[in-house]
Design a protein around this motif. Structure first.
Motif, PDB file in Angstrom:
ATOM      1  N   TYR A   3       0.831  -1.207   0.000  1.00 29.01           N
ATOM      2  CA  TYR A   3       0.000   0.000   0.000  1.00 29.01           C
ATOM      3  C   TYR A   3       0.863   1.254   0.000  1.00 29.01           C
ATOM      4  CZ  TYR A   3      -4.025  -2.933   1.142  1.00 29.01           C
ATOM      5  OH  TYR A   3      -5.017  -3.885   1.121  1.00 29.01           O
ATOM      6  N   CYS A   4       0.474   2.203  -0.851  1.00 28.40           N
ATOM      7  CA  CYS A   4       1.074   3.522  -0.884  1.00 28.40           C
ATOM      8  C   CYS A   4      -0.086   4.515  -0.944  1.00 28.40           C
ATOM      9  CB  CYS A   4       1.999   3.646  -2.102  1.00 28.40           C
ATOM     10  SG  CYS A   4       2.945   5.189  -2.158  1.00 28.40           S
ATOM     11  N   LEU A  22      10.094   3.611  -2.532  1.00 27.23           N
ATOM     12  CA  LEU A  22      10.203   2.623  -1.459  1.00 27.23           C
ATOM     13  C   LEU A  22       9.133   1.547  -1.545  1.00 27.23           C
ATOM     14  CD1 LEU A  22      11.696   1.677   1.038  1.00 27.23           C
ATOM     15  CD2 LEU A  22      10.316   3.238   2.420  1.00 27.23           C
ATOM     16  N   PRO A  23       7.838   1.882  -1.773  1.00 29.77           N
ATOM     17  CA  PRO A  23       6.857   0.800  -1.890  1.00 29.77           C
ATOM     18  C   PRO A  23       7.120  -0.138  -3.060  1.00 29.77           C
ATOM     19  CG  PRO A  23       5.848   2.945  -2.360  1.00 29.77           C
ATOM     20  CD  PRO A  23       7.177   3.205  -1.754  1.00 29.77           C
ATOM     21  N   LEU A  30       5.910   4.986   2.187  1.00 27.05           N
ATOM     22  CA  LEU A  30       6.253   6.165   1.392  1.00 27.05           C
ATOM     23  C   LEU A  30       7.758   6.386   1.460  1.00 27.05           C
ATOM     24  CD1 LEU A  30       3.636   8.725   2.760  1.00 27.05           C
ATOM     25  CD2 LEU A  30       3.552   7.670   0.515  1.00 27.05           C
ATOM     26  N   GLY A  31       8.337   6.925   0.401  1.00 26.51           N
ATOM     27  CA  GLY A  31       9.751   7.293   0.492  1.00 26.51           C
ATOM     28  C   GLY A  31      10.444   7.325  -0.855  1.00 26.51           C
ATOM     29  N   LEU A  36      -5.671   6.097  -1.442  1.00 28.91           N
ATOM     30  CA  LEU A  36      -4.873   4.889  -1.283  1.00 28.91           C
ATOM     31  C   LEU A  36      -4.486   4.324  -2.651  1.00 28.91           C
ATOM     32  CD1 LEU A  36      -3.955   3.286   1.272  1.00 28.91           C
ATOM     33  CD2 LEU A  36      -5.736   1.638   0.710  1.00 28.91           C
ATOM     34  N   ILE A  37      -3.213   3.965  -2.803  1.00 29.12           N
ATOM     35  CA  ILE A  37      -2.693   3.381  -4.036  1.00 29.12           C
ATOM     36  C   ILE A  37      -2.136   1.998  -3.713  1.00 29.12           C
ATOM     37  CG2 ILE A  37      -1.041   3.632  -5.936  1.00 29.12           C
ATOM     38  CD1 ILE A  37      -3.095   5.834  -5.912  1.00 29.12           C
ATOM     39  N   GLU A  38      -2.452   1.014  -4.542  1.00 33.98           N
ATOM     40  CA  GLU A  38      -1.911  -0.334  -4.393  1.00 33.98           C
ATOM     41  C   GLU A  38      -0.788  -0.536  -5.404  1.00 33.98           C
ATOM     42  OE1 GLU A  38      -4.904  -3.290  -4.666  1.00 33.98           O
ATOM     43  OE2 GLU A  38      -6.078  -2.521  -2.975  1.00 33.98           O
ATOM     44  N   VAL A  39       0.394  -0.869  -4.897  1.00 35.61           N
ATOM     45  CA  VAL A  39       1.528  -1.181  -5.765  1.00 35.61           C
ATOM     46  C   VAL A  39       1.578  -2.700  -5.927  1.00 35.61           C
ATOM     47  CG1 VAL A  39       4.026  -1.025  -6.073  1.00 35.61           C
ATOM     48  CG2 VAL A  39       2.783   0.842  -4.966  1.00 35.61           C
TER      49      VAL A  39
END
Length: 513
Positions: A6-7, A82-83, A106-107, A17-20
Motif C-alpha cells: 500500500y502507498c 520505497l513501496p 512512502l519514500g 490509497l494506491i496499491e503497488v
C-alpha cells in the motif's frame, strides 16, 4: 508470483490509497511500469536498482510488471520508490512479508539506499489511520510530520537496509512519539516583529487591530515610506494563536505543497504570504496539470499581503474574488477536480498615484486627480467590495520618528483581539462556515447587528452626505460590530458606527480630491 504494497497519493488536501502490485514470471528479463506514472515515477527503476544493491539485496530477474492501482488515477512524485522496492523484495522472497499487508509505505530512494523526504505525508497519515492500517513507514525526515496523527504507528527510517531489518525483526526499531500540543511551546522560528517598533501611525494601528479582531480584509493607501509594508508584516503578531485543528489544516496544505522543512512536524504560526506583483494566475490561486495549491491557499488561516495592489495583473486579482467569498478555491482539470481551503485575511497596500503622492494643488508637477482615479481604476469594484477597511496612511512626521516614546506592543494589542474573537466564537457557535464577523452574510449581519435610533440616523446622514455606496452599508455594520466587541459592548453604539464610517474612504465621492 504476486506481491502487493500500500502507498498513497494526495488529491488536494486529502489522500487516495494506491496499491503497488508486482507480478514476476519467467522469460526474458523485462520491466514494465503501468498505471499512469509521471516522469519521476517512471525513472524509479534505476534508483531502486542501485539502492537495492547498496542495501545488500538484489533486483529480481524475470518478466516483472508493476501496476499502480487504480490505473486511471495519475501518479506523480518520488514517494513510490520505497513501496515499489519493498514489493520487489517481497515477490522475490528477500524480506519477511508478515507486516507488509498492514503497512502503508512512502519514500524516495537515493542511490546509496538512503531515504529522502517526500511531500504530502500528513494527509496520507490521516488516510492510513482511517483505513485501519497498523504501520506507516516513512523517511526519517518525515517522521515528526506523520507522528502528529494519533492511532497509527509511525516508523521512520534512515535507509532501505533499516527497513529490511525491521521487517525481519520488529525490535530493531520503535514507533516515534509526537505530542502536538507541546509543539506550540517549542517553536522558536517566529520572527521578532512587534508593533512597538512602529513610530506614529496610531490611527492605522487601530484600524489593523479592528481588522485582526473581526477577520476583515484591509487596504492601506499612502505614499512610499509611510510604513504600510512594515505594519502589514506585523499583523500576524496580533492575530489569535492557531488552534490545533487550524494548525493541522494549515500543515496539510504546506505538506502537499512541499513547504515543510525536513523534520518539521507542524505549522504553529499563522502563515504570512507576500507574492510579488508579477505572480501568475495559477501561482496565486493554484493549478497545474495535477492541481497544486497557490498563494491564496498557502496563506490559509493567515495573511495574504499584496503590496502595490494596482501593479498586479487584473486577471490575477479577478480570480481571487470567488475564493475570498467562499473560503475555498476549486480547480478543475480534465482528469480531476480538487478544492483547497483559502480562508484568509487579505491585506493590500497601494500608492495613491503612479508618482506615489497625493494630489497637491500647490505642486504643479505632482499627481493630478485624473492620474489618481486612473491608478485606483486598475482595481475592480467587485474586488474592492470584498475589502472591509480602507485606511489612509500619511507620512510620519519628524517629531514622531525622533520620539523616544515606545508604542503599544503586539502582545498588548493581541490580548484585546483574542478577547473580541472569544466573543465571536460564542456568538457563531453552531453556525457552519462563520468564525468571525467578516464572514457574516447580509442576512446574518442584519440579524446580529441591530442599530438603535441614534446609530441609524448617523449612518443615514453619512451615506447621504459622504456619498457612500450601497455596498458600504453591510461592511459598516460588520466593522462596527467588531469595534463593539473590542469595547466589550453587547450593542452597537453611535461612536462604533462613526469609527466604522471612517474606514470606508474609497467609497466616498471625491475622496481623491
Amino acid at each position: 508470483m504476486l506481491s502487493k504494497v500500500y502507498c498513497a497519493s494526495t488529491i488536494g488536501v486529502d489522500a487516495r490509497l494506491i496499491e503497488v502490485e508486482v507480478n514476476m514470471s519467467g522469460g526474458v528479463p523485462k520491466y514494465y511500469l503501468v498505471g499512469l506514472p509521471d516522469r519521476a515515477v517512471s525513472e524509479s527503476k534505476d534508483r531502486i536498482d542501485a539502492a537495492l544493491k547498496n542495501a545488500g539485496a538484489h533486483f529480481p530477474r524475470g518478466r516483472i510488471t508493476v501496476n499502480l492501482a487504480p490505473a486511471d488515477l495519475p501518479k506523480e512524485g518520488s514517494a513510490f520508490d520505497l513501496p515499489i522496492a519493498l514489493s520487489l523484495l517481497a515477490v522475490s522472497d528477500q524480506i519477511n512479508i508478515e507486516k507488509l499487508s498492514r503497512s502503508l509505505v512512502l519514500g524516495e530512494l537515493a542511490l546509496d539506499g538512503n531515504l529522502r523526504a517526500v511531500k504530502g505525508v500528513l494527509p496520507i497519515a490521516v488516510e492510513a489511520r482511517n483505513r485501519d492500517l497498523d504501520y506507516l513507514i516513512v523517511p526519517k525526515a518525515n517522521g515528526p510530520e506523520a507522528g502528529v496523527v494519533d492511532g497509527i504507528k509511525v516508523m521512520a527510517f534512515e535507509n532501505l537496509e533499516q527497513v529490511m531489518q525491521w521487517f525481519d525483526d520488529e525490535s530493531t526499531h520503535s514507533p516515534i512519539q509526537i505530542d502536538p500540543k507541546t509543539l506550540f511551546h517549542q517553536n522558536g522560528e517566529q520572527e521578532i516583529l512587534d508593533f512597538v517598533d512602529v513610530r506614529g501611525q496610531e490611527n492605522v494601528k487601530r484600524a489593523l487591530e479592528v481588522s485582526a479582531a473581526g477577520g476583515h480584509n484591509v487596504i492601506m493607501v499612502g505614499p512610499p515610506g509611510s510604513g504600510k509594508t512594515m505594519m502589514a508584516r506585523r499583523l500576524p503578531t496580533i492575530l489569535p494563536p492557531l488552534t490545533l485543528d487550524e494548525a493541522l489544516e494549515t500543515t496539510k496544505i504546506h505538506s502537499v505543497a512541499g513547504l515543510l522543512s525536513n523534520g518539521r512536524a507542524l505549522v504553529t504560526n499563522r502563515p504570512f504570504r507576500s507574492p510579488h506583483h508579477t505572480v501568475s494566475d495559477v501561482a496565486l490561486v493554484g493549478g497545474g496539470s495535477i492541481p497544486m495549491p497557490g498563494e491564496i491557499s498557502m496563506a490559509h488561516n493567515g495573511v495574504l499581503f499584496l503590496d502595490e495592489l494596482p501593479e498586479f495583473k487584473r486577471s490575477a486579482l479577478e480570480v481571487m474574488r470567488q475564493p475570498l467569498e467562499d473560503g475555498f478555491v476549486s480547480i478543475s482539470r480534465a482528469r480531476m477536480s480538487v478544492s483547497y481551503p483559502s480562508r484568509i485575511m487579505l491585506v493590500a497596500s497601494m500608492n495613491p498615484s503612479p508618482t506615489g503622492d497625493w494630489f497637491d494643488p500647490d505642486d504643479p508637477e505632482g499627481a493630478t486627480n485624473i492620474q489618481m482615479h486612473r491608478y485606483l481604476g486598475k482595481i475592480s469594484g467587485p474586488l474592492l467590495d470584498r475589502i472591509d477597511l480602507h485606511i489612509d496612511v500619511d507620512k510620519v512626521s519628524y517629531e514622531e520618528l525622533s520620539s523616544k516614546a515606545k508604542g503599544e506592543s503586539s502582545n498588548d494589542i493581541r490580548e484585546r483581539v483574542i478577547g473580541a474573537r472569544d466573543i465571536q466564537d460564542h456568538r457563531f457557535m453552531g453556525i457552519k462556515g462563520v468564525y468571525c464577523n467578516a464572514q457574516m452574510n447580509t442576512k446574518l449581519a442584519r440579524k446580529i447587528c441591530p442599530l438603535d435610533d441614534s446609530s441609524q440616523q448617523m449612518l443615514k446622514r453619512a451615506m447621504n452626505s459622504l456619498g457612500l455606496s450601497a455596498r458600504a452599508y453591510d461592511r459598516i455594520l460588520k466593522v462596527s460590530r467588531t469595534i463593539a466587541d473590542l469595547d466589550r459592548s453587547e450593542s452597537i453604539r453611535s461612536h462604533h458606527i462613526s469609527e466604522a464610517i471612517q474606514y470606508r474612504s474609497l467609497d466616498r465621492d471625491g475622496w481623491l480630491g
